[in-house]
Design an enzyme around this catalytic site. Structure first.
Site, PDB file in Angstrom:
ATOM      1  CG  ASP A  32     -95.517 -26.846  23.617  1.00 30.52           C
ATOM      2  OD1 ASP A  32     -94.979 -27.790  23.038  1.00 30.52           O
ATOM      3  OD2 ASP A  32     -95.157 -26.424  24.735  1.00 30.52           O
ATOM      4  CD1 TRP A  56     -88.298 -26.427  21.393  1.00 27.90           C
ATOM      5  CD2 TRP A  56     -86.299 -25.898  22.243  1.00 27.90           C
ATOM      6  NE1 TRP A  56     -88.501 -25.797  22.597  1.00 27.90           N
ATOM      7  CE2 TRP A  56     -87.289 -25.455  23.134  1.00 27.90           C
ATOM      8  CE3 TRP A  56     -84.965 -25.661  22.560  1.00 27.90           C
ATOM      9  CZ2 TRP A  56     -86.997 -24.811  24.338  1.00 27.90           C
ATOM     10  CZ3 TRP A  56     -84.665 -25.008  23.755  1.00 27.90           C
ATOM     11  CH2 TRP A  56     -85.676 -24.599  24.634  1.00 27.90           C
TER      12      TRP A  56
END
Ligand code: DQQ
Length: 475
Positions: A32, A56
């Site tokens: 993000d 991630w």
């Protein structure tokens, strides 16, 4: 950091899947956009980043600055988990505000092996947004409103000032229910009072967890953007347009913000009062390929947001992108028929196309086309069905051809031409039709060249086609 970042970027530059004019970190994982802010004429982007790998994890805030939102300078990490702190498991998404001259970051601090303790924290900078001091009172917000029935999905603060108060929205969910956005108020950015839900989900299509809420005024209306999570996967981004009355949001119109890979967008107001949005363009390939590539995740080209007279959200890639356009190819007024190959061979293009279609008309633009191995990405419009389609035909690692098709509704008014804006950049394909229908995709062509471009259609006329070859922003 900067010299090292340049070397890292150079070492990955041979990879033809890697975009050259979209922002991404020197290497490793990004998701993000965070903390977007225009500070004394300089734009800052922060982003969810794994500084140790291409998947991630270890969520930290990466940082870069820009004068034009196109060219970037890499900076050291802005936030990292503090062992033993409220954010020991991760510094999740958030925003940045100007608190009377003090740059202030809001973010979600997480603890627990599955990030199951989610609280809100703040940090401030005294050296022009370079280094950040976490507030001693962190987490400044730890309590979840009891009516949620759960405490583990409570994240992504978005803060703004209005009528001498600070307001904050947070994404969450109701246990065994749907997504919800919570509204808070404060006078000092540290002590927060829960007011009420800003909006509660009523439709399972909008997911079961609402992540990364954005809430802002646009002209006469208010816009709420949410990123819908299914409970298993990140899914689709939706927006709602309506009024904000007595701390409640009353939506009048809602639609899909993007039908593709764009997720967790963050919109901010620049110093000229424009509302600009970045979104994370997720990968569409297996983890093993991302690890092998050594990088994952791209930011969209920032889009300026406006509303049209029907309260539909209009996204326009920022005008500054035009300043870097290279070689220009142009075509005008062609009656479309069987496929015509154009004299453009590149995986890095900015395209503006306009078509006039009869009621039964259709048109197709083909990109990244390789007649030798059968790969291509086609963008088509069918006027009778009122659908816009992206069809990707690419080879898997094992050599097999696979086809992925995304067909979405796109209505045109009686005399309205089909206007397409297409940004192709290695593995990134951003498509926006008439400003209001967005399909972002990822493609992974086997070969860098040839990547031909062609055009076909029936009962349709090409009014104009402008194609610019795009350079690297890193040279
Ligand atoms: N990504 C962040 C969360 C957010 C999610 C964690 C959305 O804060 O909800 O990396 O992609």
């Amino acid at each position: 950091m900067t010299e090292n970042a340049t070397q890292l970027r150079t070492s990955l530059a041979h990879d033809h899947h890697r975009p050259v004019y979209h922002f991404l970190p020197p290497r490793y994982w990004m998701n993000d956009p965070n903390g977007l802010i225009h500070w004394n004429g300089t734009y800052h982007i922060f982003y969810q980043h794994n500084p140790f790998g291409a998947l991630w994890g270890n969520m930290s805030w990466g940082h870069a600055t820009s004068q034009d939102l196109i060219h970037w300078q890499d900076l050291p990490l802005a936030l990292e988990p503090t062992p033993g702190g409220a954010d020991e498991a991760g510094c999740f998404s958030g925003c940045a505000v100007n608190n009377n001259g003090i740059p202030t970051i809001f973010y979600t601090s997480t603890r627990g092996s599955r990030n199951e303790v989610q609280t809100q924290s703040i940090a401030t900078s005294r050296d022009g947004l370079l280094t950040w001091e976490k507030h001693p009172a962190n987490p400044i917000l730890a309590q979840v409103p009891p009516e949620l029935g759960q405490t583990r999905d409570f994240r992504d603060p978005y803060v703004w000032k209005q009528d001498d108060h600070w307001y904050m929205v947070i994404g969450s969910r109701i246990e065994n229910g749907l997504g919800i956005v919570l509204l808070y108020r404060s006078n000092n950015l540290v002590d927060w009072e829960y007011l009420n839900p800003l909006l509660s989900g009523t439709d399972i299509r909008h997911g079961t967890i609402w992540e990364c809420p954005n809430f802002f005024r646009l002209g006469e209306k208010w816009v709420l953007i949410i990123s819908a999570h299914t409970g298993y996967n990140t899914d689709t981004v939706f927006y709602f347009v309506g009024d904000f009355v007595n701390h409640r949001f009353i939506p009048e119109y809602s639609d899909v913000l993007d039908y593709g890979t764009l997720y967790a967008p963050l919109a901010f107001e620049n110093e000229q009062g424009k509302r600009l949005m970045f979104g994370w363009l997720r990968e569409a390939r297996p983890d093993a390929d991302q690890r092998k590539a050594g990088w994952s995740g791209v930011q969209s080209i920032p889009r300026e947001l406006t509303l049209d007279q029907h309260n539909r959200l209009i996204s326009t890639p920022i005008a500054a992108l035009q300043n870097i356009r290279g070689k220009h190819h142009t075509h005008r007024n062609i009656a479309l028929g069987t496929q015509t190959t154009l004299d453009v061979r590149s995986l890095h293009l900015d395209i503006e196309a306009s078509f006039l279609l009869q009621q039964n008309g259709s048109c197709t633009l083909t990109l990244a086309q390789n007649s030798e191995n059968g790969e291509e990405a086609t963008i088509s419009y069918d006027r009778a069905k009122a659908t816009l389609t992206v069809r990707k035909v690419f080879r898997e690692i094992n050599g097999a051809l696979s086809t992925v098709t995304r067909e979405v509704p796109h209505e045109l008014a009686a005399d309205e031409p089909l206007n397409l804006r297409i940004l192709l950049d290695g593995s990134v394909l951003e498509l926006i039709a008439n400003g209001r229908t967005s399909i972002t995709s990822r493609i992974y062509p086997q070969l860098a060249q040839p990547a031909a471009t062609s055009l076909s259609g029936s009962n349709a006329q090409l009014l104009s086609l402008d194609i610019w070859e795009m350079p690297s922003i890193w040279q």
